[in-house]
Design a protein around this motif. Structure first.
Motif, PDB file in Angstrom:
ATOM      1  N   LEU A   1       0.821  -1.212   0.000  1.00 36.52           N
ATOM      2  CA  LEU A   1       0.000   0.000   0.000  1.00 36.52           C
ATOM      3  C   LEU A   1       0.852   1.258   0.000  1.00 36.52           C
ATOM      4  CD1 LEU A   1      -2.732  -1.022   2.609  1.00 36.52           C
ATOM      5  CD2 LEU A   1      -2.788  -1.263   0.120  1.00 36.52           C
ATOM      6  N   TYR A   2       1.927   1.255   0.766  1.00 37.78           N
ATOM      7  CA  TYR A   2       2.780   2.432   0.888  1.00 37.78           C
ATOM      8  C   TYR A   2       4.233   1.977   0.978  1.00 37.78           C
ATOM      9  CZ  TYR A   2      -1.721   4.301   2.397  1.00 37.78           C
ATOM     10  OH  TYR A   2      -3.050   4.627   2.472  1.00 37.78           O
ATOM     11  N   ARG A   3       5.111   2.827   0.460  1.00 40.32           N
ATOM     12  CA  ARG A   3       6.538   2.548   0.555  1.00 40.32           C
ATOM     13  C   ARG A   3       7.270   3.858   0.885  1.00 40.32           C
ATOM     14  NH1 ARG A   3       9.548  -1.814  -1.163  1.00 40.32           N
ATOM     15  NH2 ARG A   3       7.753  -2.597  -2.343  1.00 40.32           N
ATOM     16  N   TYR A   4       8.159   3.788   1.855  1.00 41.70           N
ATOM     17  CA  TYR A   4       8.909   4.951   2.297  1.00 41.70           C
ATOM     18  C   TYR A   4      10.401   4.649   2.163  1.00 41.70           C
ATOM     19  CZ  TYR A   4       4.444   6.079   4.559  1.00 41.70           C
ATOM     20  OH  TYR A   4       3.125   6.327   4.807  1.00 41.70           O
ATOM     21  N   ARG A   5      11.163   5.676   1.814  1.00 42.08           N
ATOM     22  CA  ARG A   5      12.606   5.524   1.707  1.00 42.08           C
ATOM     23  C   ARG A   5      13.288   6.450   2.710  1.00 42.08           C
ATOM     24  NH1 ARG A   5      16.104   3.087  -1.593  1.00 42.08           N
ATOM     25  NH2 ARG A   5      18.217   3.934  -1.776  1.00 42.08           N
ATOM     26  N   PHE A   6      14.317   5.912   3.392  1.00 45.02           N
ATOM     27  CA  PHE A   6      15.038   6.658   4.410  1.00 45.02           C
ATOM     28  C   PHE A   6      16.510   6.772   4.025  1.00 45.02           C
ATOM     29  CE2 PHE A   6      11.204   5.487   6.532  1.00 45.02           C
ATOM     30  CZ  PHE A   6      10.980   6.481   7.478  1.00 45.02           C
ATOM     31  N   PRO A   7      17.255   7.651   4.687  1.00 43.63           N
ATOM     32  CA  PRO A   7      18.655   7.884   4.298  1.00 43.63           C
ATOM     33  C   PRO A   7      19.628   6.790   4.702  1.00 43.63           C
ATOM     34  CG  PRO A   7      17.703   9.802   5.419  1.00 43.63           C
ATOM     35  CD  PRO A   7      16.781   8.661   5.649  1.00 43.63           C
ATOM     36  N   SER A   8      19.171   5.764   5.426  1.00 42.09           N
ATOM     37  CA  SER A   8      20.075   4.708   5.880  1.00 42.09           C
ATOM     38  C   SER A   8      19.284   3.417   6.066  1.00 42.09           C
ATOM     39  CB  SER A   8      20.757   5.115   7.187  1.00 42.09           C
ATOM     40  OG  SER A   8      19.802   5.221   8.225  1.00 42.09           O
ATOM     41  N   PRO A   9      19.977   2.275   6.232  1.00 44.36           N
ATOM     42  CA  PRO A   9      19.275   1.005   6.460  1.00 44.36           C
ATOM     43  C   PRO A   9      18.394   1.054   7.700  1.00 44.36           C
ATOM     44  CG  PRO A   9      21.573   0.611   5.913  1.00 44.36           C
ATOM     45  CD  PRO A   9      21.439   2.086   6.095  1.00 44.36           C
ATOM     46  N   ILE A  10      17.360   0.230   7.688  1.00 44.67           N
ATOM     47  CA  ILE A  10      16.363   0.231   8.752  1.00 44.67           C
ATOM     48  C   ILE A  10      16.702  -0.859   9.769  1.00 44.67           C
ATOM     49  CG2 ILE A  10      13.921   0.090   9.288  1.00 44.67           C
ATOM     50  CD1 ILE A  10      14.750   2.453   7.489  1.00 44.67           C
ATOM     51  N   LEU A  11      16.775  -0.482  11.031  1.00 47.55           N
ATOM     52  CA  LEU A  11      17.068  -1.439  12.097  1.00 47.55           C
ATOM     53  C   LEU A  11      15.806  -2.013  12.726  1.00 47.55           C
ATOM     54  CD1 LEU A  11      19.994   0.398  13.944  1.00 47.55           C
ATOM     55  CD2 LEU A  11      20.133  -1.361  12.167  1.00 47.55           C
ATOM     56  N   ARG A  12      14.755  -1.186  12.833  1.00 46.16           N
ATOM     57  CA  ARG A  12      13.542  -1.641  13.519  1.00 46.16           C
ATOM     58  C   ARG A  12      12.342  -0.836  13.065  1.00 46.16           C
ATOM     59  NH1 ARG A  12      11.048  -3.665  18.268  1.00 46.16           N
ATOM     60  NH2 ARG A  12       9.638  -2.177  19.267  1.00 46.16           N
ATOM     61  N   VAL A  13      11.198  -1.495  12.946  1.00 42.33           N
ATOM     62  CA  VAL A  13       9.921  -0.833  12.686  1.00 42.33           C
ATOM     63  C   VAL A  13       8.900  -1.370  13.686  1.00 42.33           C
ATOM     64  CG1 VAL A  13      10.349  -0.392  10.236  1.00 42.33           C
ATOM     65  CG2 VAL A  13       9.314  -2.559  10.932  1.00 42.33           C
ATOM     66  N   GLN A  14       7.930  -0.531  14.028  1.00 40.32           N
ATOM     67  CA  GLN A  14       6.892  -0.955  14.968  1.00 40.32           C
ATOM     68  C   GLN A  14       5.618  -0.171  14.730  1.00 40.32           C
ATOM     69  OE1 GLN A  14       7.525   0.003  19.102  1.00 40.32           O
ATOM     70  NE2 GLN A  14       6.033  -1.499  19.848  1.00 40.32           N
TER      71      GLN A  14
ATOM     72  N   ASP B   1      -2.485   3.674  11.648  1.00 38.93           N
ATOM     73  CA  ASP B   1      -1.894   4.584  10.662  1.00 38.93           C
ATOM     74  C   ASP B   1      -0.670   5.310  11.214  1.00 38.93           C
ATOM     75  OD1 ASP B   1      -3.279   6.117  12.499  1.00 38.93           O
ATOM     76  OD2 ASP B   1      -3.976   7.583  11.028  1.00 38.93           O
ATOM     77  N   VAL B   2      -0.110   4.809  12.301  1.00 40.81           N
ATOM     78  CA  VAL B   2       1.068   5.407  12.917  1.00 40.81           C
ATOM     79  C   VAL B   2       2.077   4.299  13.190  1.00 40.81           C
ATOM     80  CG1 VAL B   2       1.972   6.705  14.885  1.00 40.81           C
ATOM     81  CG2 VAL B   2      -0.294   7.240  13.991  1.00 40.81           C
ATOM     82  N   PHE B   3       3.337   4.555  12.861  1.00 42.50           N
ATOM     83  CA  PHE B   3       4.371   3.581  13.168  1.00 42.50           C
ATOM     84  C   PHE B   3       5.683   4.286  13.480  1.00 42.50           C
ATOM     85  CE2 PHE B   3       4.247   3.894   8.518  1.00 42.50           C
ATOM     86  CZ  PHE B   3       5.572   4.109   8.182  1.00 42.50           C
TER      87      PHE B   3
ATOM     88  N   SER C   1      19.824   7.945  19.776  1.00 45.01           N
ATOM     89  CA  SER C   1      19.142   6.755  20.279  1.00 45.01           C
ATOM     90  C   SER C   1      19.276   5.634  19.253  1.00 45.01           C
ATOM     91  CB  SER C   1      17.662   7.061  20.540  1.00 45.01           C
ATOM     92  OG  SER C   1      17.522   8.023  21.559  1.00 45.01           O
ATOM     93  N   ILE C   2      19.616   4.448  19.727  1.00 47.92           N
ATOM     94  CA  ILE C   2      19.785   3.319  18.824  1.00 47.92           C
ATOM     95  C   ILE C   2      18.601   2.373  18.871  1.00 47.92           C
ATOM     96  CG2 ILE C   2      22.300   3.412  18.901  1.00 47.92           C
ATOM     97  CD1 ILE C   2      22.273   1.263  21.008  1.00 47.92           C
ATOM     98  N   PHE C   3      17.648   2.623  19.760  1.00 44.56           N
ATOM     99  CA  PHE C   3      16.461   1.785  19.845  1.00 44.56           C
ATOM    100  C   PHE C   3      15.307   2.635  20.339  1.00 44.56           C
ATOM    101  CE2 PHE C   3      13.503  -1.369  21.326  1.00 44.56           C
ATOM    102  CZ  PHE C   3      13.684  -2.437  20.465  1.00 44.56           C
ATOM    103  N   ALA C   4      14.107   2.352  19.827  1.00 45.11           N
ATOM    104  CA  ALA C   4      12.910   3.074  20.257  1.00 45.11           C
ATOM    105  C   ALA C   4      11.726   2.123  20.221  1.00 45.11           C
ATOM    106  CB  ALA C   4      12.653   4.286  19.376  1.00 45.11           C
ATOM    107  N   SER C   5      10.799   2.291  21.159  1.00 44.35           N
ATOM    108  CA  SER C   5       9.646   1.410  21.234  1.00 44.35           C
ATOM    109  C   SER C   5       8.476   2.134  21.885  1.00 44.35           C
ATOM    110  CB  SER C   5       9.992   0.151  22.028  1.00 44.35           C
ATOM    111  OG  SER C   5       8.850  -0.672  22.206  1.00 44.35           O
ATOM    112  N   PHE C   6       7.257   1.859  21.390  1.00 41.35           N
ATOM    113  CA  PHE C   6       6.047   2.302  22.074  1.00 41.35           C
ATOM    114  C   PHE C   6       5.868   1.501  23.355  1.00 41.35           C
ATOM    115  CE2 PHE C   6       4.786   3.361  17.643  1.00 41.35           C
ATOM    116  CZ  PHE C   6       4.446   4.698  17.821  1.00 41.35           C
ATOM    117  N   ASP C   7       5.203   2.112  24.348  1.00 36.62           N
ATOM    118  CA  ASP C   7       4.806   1.331  25.508  1.00 36.62           C
ATOM    119  C   ASP C   7       3.554   0.518  25.169  1.00 36.62           C
ATOM    120  OD1 ASP C   7       2.745   3.158  25.536  1.00 36.62           O
ATOM    121  OD2 ASP C   7       3.169   3.977  27.508  1.00 36.62           O
TER     122      ASP C   7
END
Length: 301
Positions: free
Chosen positions: A101-114, A121-123, A154-160
């Motif tokens: 449905l959607y594709r996003y590009r970032f300036p560096s490799p992706i370590l984590r998505v959540q 509709d939020v990640f 920050s090298i890691f991030a997570s929702f509670d």
């Protein structure tokens, strides 16, 4: 009294491997949906294989990326799947149709998505060597600020558990807590080893029940905290002590992945040397299993 019958109901953790799932390539990451009925596995060739857990068969193939898939996350309703890759892209998939449905590009490799635990509709995205990014589908992207005092990204991030706060951790052992709506810094605390030595944060995971969360750090210790003790202090640092510390005292194992069980009664920790350890959240290790299968194209269950 039939002791064998009683023992069959006594353990709510696995005693042995239940089977294997063959994906055809080396699996790097996997994630269950919220109900545990589907398992998404990301491979080193960029494909995503979705397994039906009940039948152990393959439900769908997704040709997702051109480089290894590093992270996967399901939406709360189970209709969407989020994938992050070393090709610097993130894709949002509709699982039933197998469409991107959607594709996003970032300036560096992706370590984590959540995905957000409630909203679909939020990640959250953790790119390599860059600040975590809060993304709203069809909306704006907001960068989460870093530790200005130490100058560390920050090298890691997570929702509670409810998605109301975002916890980030850096290589100096500092955990920053932000409001997930305004991204205002609420508080911070330091993870230390001994009297003053700091240790890097590798991951932060939240239980699906209760308020506990764990911090996996580079000193080989899993620290369990009570989230209710982390209070908002208008950005001022505070001292938060773990309610439990878990480690492999014999082998001094470096944990690669840690997570809570669905009922938050157990913590499962896996290492890079084919070892799985299950801890009870009320006492020390209760089960150790060495996985001796060296095949690269299977997932152990």
């Amino acid at each position: 009294m039939n002791l064998d019958l009683l023992e069959s109901f006594g353990n709510s953790y696995p005693d042995e491997a239940d089977g294997i799932l063959e994906s055809g390539s080396m699996t790097l990451t996997c994630a269950f949906n919220r109900h545990g009925s589907l398992l998404a596995a990301g491979s080193n060739d960029g494909r995503i294989v979705i397994f039906d857990v009940i039948t152990r068969g393959i439900a769908r193939f997704l040709q997702a990326h051109v480089h290894p898939v590093c992270s996967l996350s399901w939406s709360r309703n189970g209709f969407l799947l989020l994938s992050g890759s070393m090709d610097w892209t993130i894709s949002v998939w509709e699982v039933l149709k197998g469409e991107c449905l959607y594709r996003y590009r970032f300036p560096s490799p992706i370590l984590r998505v959540q995905f957000h635990p409630i909203e679909t509709d939020v990640f959250l995205v953790c790119p390599m060597k860059l600040r975590p990014v809060l993304v709203k589908i069809k909306g704006e992207q907001k960068h989460i600020s870093f530790d200005e005092e130490g100058g560390e990204q920050s090298i890691f991030a997570s929702f509670d558990r409810l998605g109301q706060r975002i916890f980030t951790g850096n290589s100096r052992g500092k955990v920053l807590v932000f409001d997930s709506n305004s991204l205002e810094l609420l508080t911070s605390f330091q993870v230390t080893t001994g009297s003053s030595t700091t240790t890097g944060i590798k991951s932060i995971e939240f239980a699906r029940k209760g308020s506990n969360f764990l911090v996996n750090s580079s000193d080989r210790i899993i620290r369990v905290y009570d989230g209710d003790l982390v209070k908002a202090t208008n950005g001022e640092p505070q001292q938060v002590e773990p309610v439990q510390k878990l480690q492999d005292l014999v082998n001094r194992t470096q944990w690669k992945k840690c997570c809570f069980s669905g009922d938050a009664e157990f913590i499962c920790a896996g290492s890079a040397v084919n070892m799985i350890c299950i801890y009870g959240t009320w006492h020390m290790a209760i089960w150790l299993k060495y996985c001796t299968d060296k095949k690269e194209n299977i997932c152990l269950m």
